[in-house]
Design an enzyme around this catalytic site. Structure first.
Site, PDB file in Angstrom:
ATOM      1  N   SER A  15      -2.313  -3.108   9.684  1.00  0.00           N
ATOM      2  CA  SER A  15      -1.530  -3.929  10.599  1.00  0.00           C
ATOM      3  C   SER A  15      -1.740  -3.547  12.062  1.00  0.00           C
ATOM      4  O   SER A  15      -1.419  -4.321  12.960  1.00  0.00           O
ATOM      5  CB  SER A  15      -0.040  -3.849  10.252  1.00  0.00           C
ATOM      6  OG  SER A  15       0.440  -2.525  10.408  1.00  0.00           O
ATOM      7  N   ARG A  16      -2.295  -2.361  12.315  1.00  0.00           N
ATOM      8  CA  ARG A  16      -2.468  -1.917  13.701  1.00  0.00           C
ATOM      9  C   ARG A  16      -3.476  -0.775  13.750  1.00  0.00           C
ATOM     10  O   ARG A  16      -3.951  -0.289  12.726  1.00  0.00           O
ATOM     11  CB  ARG A  16      -1.137  -1.472  14.296  1.00  0.00           C
ATOM     12  CG  ARG A  16      -0.477  -0.354  13.529  1.00  0.00           C
ATOM     13  CD  ARG A  16       0.896  -0.009  14.076  1.00  0.00           C
ATOM     14  NE  ARG A  16       1.516   1.072  13.331  1.00  0.00           N
ATOM     15  CZ  ARG A  16       2.683   1.631  13.653  1.00  0.00           C
ATOM     16  NH1 ARG A  16       3.342   1.188  14.707  1.00  0.00           N
ATOM     17  NH2 ARG A  16       3.183   2.613  12.934  1.00  0.00           N
ATOM     18  N   VAL A  65       1.517   2.243  -0.412  1.00  0.00           N
ATOM     19  CA  VAL A  65       0.498   2.967  -1.164  1.00  0.00           C
ATOM     20  C   VAL A  65       1.057   4.197  -1.859  1.00  0.00           C
ATOM     21  O   VAL A  65       0.457   4.700  -2.813  1.00  0.00           O
ATOM     22  CB  VAL A  65      -0.684   3.359  -0.257  1.00  0.00           C
ATOM     23  CG1 VAL A  65      -1.334   2.126   0.361  1.00  0.00           C
ATOM     24  CG2 VAL A  65      -0.260   4.354   0.820  1.00  0.00           C
ATOM     25  N   TYR A 156      -0.281  17.250   7.219  1.00  0.00           N
ATOM     26  CA  TYR A 156      -1.308  16.247   7.532  1.00  0.00           C
ATOM     27  C   TYR A 156      -2.712  16.796   7.267  1.00  0.00           C
ATOM     28  O   TYR A 156      -3.557  16.120   6.680  1.00  0.00           O
ATOM     29  CB  TYR A 156      -1.154  15.851   9.002  1.00  0.00           C
ATOM     30  CG  TYR A 156      -2.006  14.690   9.446  1.00  0.00           C
ATOM     31  CD1 TYR A 156      -1.694  13.382   9.065  1.00  0.00           C
ATOM     32  CD2 TYR A 156      -3.099  14.884  10.281  1.00  0.00           C
ATOM     33  CE1 TYR A 156      -2.458  12.308   9.505  1.00  0.00           C
ATOM     34  CE2 TYR A 156      -3.864  13.822  10.728  1.00  0.00           C
ATOM     35  CZ  TYR A 156      -3.544  12.538  10.334  1.00  0.00           C
ATOM     36  OH  TYR A 156      -4.307  11.484  10.770  1.00  0.00           O
TER      37      TYR A 156
END
Length: 244
Positions: A15-16, A65, A156
């Site tokens: 989306s971005r 997801v 992350y």
């Protein structure tokens, strides 16, 4: 080209940012692009509109997801509706930065669930379809953080490093079936996720002395999905302006 005759590319988190740039780049290459999003429907609509404005073909598809059953159902639905699923780009990811000793368990789990579990949830049903067709390309979006480790990003870094290891292992399993699995590892790219990072300080660490653009990452993804990369699998391509 008629929409139902185009090859299909599914891009998660499209989306971005980098995901949108990848979706646009693949659409320009002739793919019908399935624009996945989790919550930003208006942004997903913008991505689809941008593709269609250039004469491309796209649709939006909402699913998380990190949700295994929802991901499988939605991917299988795409496979059932389209002539084939030719390209999968695992781009969806989140950050929840903090020093390791101060990191809440839920932040660790959320990042792993979206990035690493999301890879499994989406890629497994996609690979099954690609195996039947004996062709396909999967590109997953890792990060420089996976290669060097960033302070405050243990979750992350772990998730993005896991993507690399999983992709290399999967590449060895499916190469003989005509399926290629590769990874792109961006450095500092100008997106919503990086807008609060003190970029002037970080630019001094980048040999090219500038922040990258989403389109520069997208072009590498497009190459890896194309026939020009037909003998490349299990590779990690860094797009980071020379950072090591």
């Amino acid at each position: 080209m008629e929409e139902n005759k185009r090859e299909t590319a599914l891009v998660t988190g499209a989306s971005r940012g980098i995901g949108r740039a990848v979706a646009l780049e693949l659409a320009r290459s002739g793919y019908h692009v399935v624009v996945n999003y989790r919550s930003s429907e208006a942004k997903a609509d913008e991505t689809v509109s941008l593709i269609e404005a250039e004469g491309g073909s796209a649709e939006k598809l909402c699913f998380n997801v990190a949700d295994a059953s929802e991901s499988r159902r939605c991917v299988e639905n795409v496979i059932a509706r389209r002539p084939s699923l030719d390209v999968l780009v695992n781009n969806a990811g989140i950050t929840a930065d903090n020093l390791f000793l101060m990191m809440p368990e839920e932040d660790w789990n959320a990042v792993i669930a979206t990035t690493l579990n999301g890879f499994f949830n989406v890629t497994q049903p996609a690979i099954k379809a690609m195996m039947k067709a004996r062709r396909g390309s999967v590109v997953s979006m890792s990060s420089l953080s996976a290669l060097v480790g960033n302070r405050g990003q243990t979750n992350y870094s772990a998730a993005k490093a896991g993507l690399i290891a999983a992709s290399k292992a999967l590449a060895s399993e499916v190469a003989r079936l005509g399926i290629r699995i590769n990874v792109v590892a961006p450095g500092l790219i100008r997106t919503d996720m990086t807008q609060n990072i003190p970029q002037e300080q970080i630019r001094e660490r980048i040999p090219m002395r500038r922040v990258g653009e989403p389109e520069e990452v997208a072009k590498v993804v497009r190459f890896l999905c194309s026939a020009d990369a037909s003998y490349m699998t299990g590779q990690v391509i860094s797009v980071n302006g020379g950072m090591f």
